[in-house]
Design a protein around this motif. Structure first.
Motif, short mmCIF file in Angstrom:
data_model
loop_
_atom_site.label_atom_id
_atom_site.label_comp_id
_atom_site.label_asym_id
_atom_site.label_seq_id
_atom_site.Cartn_x
_atom_site.Cartn_y
_atom_site.Cartn_z
N UNK A 175 46.09 30.16 45.57
CA UNK A 175 47.50 30.46 45.81
C UNK A 175 47.80 30.12 47.27
N UNK A 176 48.83 29.33 47.47
CA UNK A 176 49.19 28.89 48.82
C UNK A 176 49.37 30.10 49.75
N UNK A 177 48.67 30.08 50.87
CA UNK A 177 48.79 31.12 51.88
C UNK A 177 47.73 32.20 51.82
N UNK A 178 47.03 32.35 50.70
CA UNK A 178 46.02 33.40 50.58
C UNK A 178 44.78 32.98 51.36
N UNK A 179 44.30 33.90 52.24
CA UNK A 179 43.16 33.60 53.10
C UNK A 179 41.89 34.34 52.71
N UNK A 180 42.04 35.56 52.21
CA UNK A 180 40.88 36.39 51.91
C UNK A 180 41.22 37.32 50.76
N UNK A 183 38.90 50.83 41.67
CA UNK A 183 38.66 49.90 42.76
C UNK A 183 40.00 49.45 43.36
N UNK A 184 39.93 48.79 44.51
CA UNK A 184 41.14 48.26 45.16
C UNK A 184 40.90 46.79 45.47
N UNK A 185 41.88 45.97 45.13
CA UNK A 185 41.85 44.55 45.45
C UNK A 185 42.65 44.34 46.73
N UNK A 186 42.01 43.78 47.73
CA UNK A 186 42.65 43.44 49.00
C UNK A 186 42.95 41.94 48.96
N UNK A 187 44.20 41.59 49.24
CA UNK A 187 44.59 40.19 49.31
C UNK A 187 45.27 39.96 50.65
N UNK A 188 44.65 39.19 51.52
CA UNK A 188 45.21 38.86 52.83
C UNK A 188 45.85 37.48 52.74
N UNK A 189 47.08 37.38 53.25
CA UNK A 189 47.77 36.10 53.18
C UNK A 189 48.55 35.83 54.45
N UNK A 240 56.82 36.30 53.54
CA UNK A 240 57.63 35.47 52.65
C UNK A 240 56.87 35.06 51.38
N UNK A 241 55.56 35.07 51.43
CA UNK A 241 54.72 34.68 50.29
C UNK A 241 54.46 35.84 49.33
N UNK A 242 54.99 37.02 49.61
CA UNK A 242 54.67 38.22 48.84
C UNK A 242 54.92 38.06 47.35
N UNK A 243 56.05 37.52 46.95
CA UNK A 243 56.36 37.36 45.53
C UNK A 243 55.32 36.50 44.81
N UNK A 244 54.97 35.41 45.41
CA UNK A 244 53.98 34.48 44.84
C UNK A 244 52.62 35.17 44.74
N UNK A 245 52.24 35.91 45.80
CA UNK A 245 50.94 36.59 45.82
C UNK A 245 50.91 37.70 44.77
N UNK A 246 51.97 38.52 44.70
CA UNK A 246 52.01 39.59 43.69
C UNK A 246 51.91 39.04 42.28
N UNK A 247 52.64 37.97 42.02
CA UNK A 247 52.59 37.35 40.69
C UNK A 247 51.17 36.92 40.35
N UNK A 248 50.50 36.26 41.28
CA UNK A 248 49.12 35.78 41.05
C UNK A 248 48.16 36.95 40.85
#
Length: 99
Positions: free
Chosen positions: A8-13, A75-81, A85-93
């Motif tokens: 996903x564009x912008x996701x780093x970790x 558990x908890x999933x950590x997504x660093x991006x 502005x990319x929040x919608x795309x990241x949440x969807x993924x």
């Protein structure tokens, strides 16, 4: 499984952490996983104050970029991006992956 989120564009970790804060699996680099325990404390306080038992996710807008914490069972999933502005795309993924 979680490596897919790096596409996903912008996701780093991405990291999946157990209730003790230990990494179950991770991919990418550049995020401080210690925020998960802090995030859990904030969520616990909010749940107690609001009388809620469930939570969807928590966005932390950190100096190094936003971090999305999403529950997955106990558990908890950590997504660093890169940017909020990319929040919608990241949440969807994330929801597609965990759903």
């Amino acid at each position: 499984m979680i490596q897919q989120l790096l596409e996903v564009r912008g996701v780093r970790h991405v990291a999946l952490l157990d209730p003790a804060g230990s990494i179950v699996t991770s991919a990418g680099s550049g995020a401080d996983i210690s925020v998960v325990q802090i995030g859990r404390a904030v969520i616990g306080s909010l749940q107690a104050a609001l009388g809620q038992s469930e939570w969807q996710d928590l966005l932390l807008d950190m100096e190094g970029g936003p971090i999305l914490l999403t529950p997955h069972g106990n558990q908890v999933l950590l997504t660093a991006f890169d940017q909020v502005d990319s929040l919608g795309r990241v949440r969807f993924a994330v929801r597609r992956l965990l759903g």
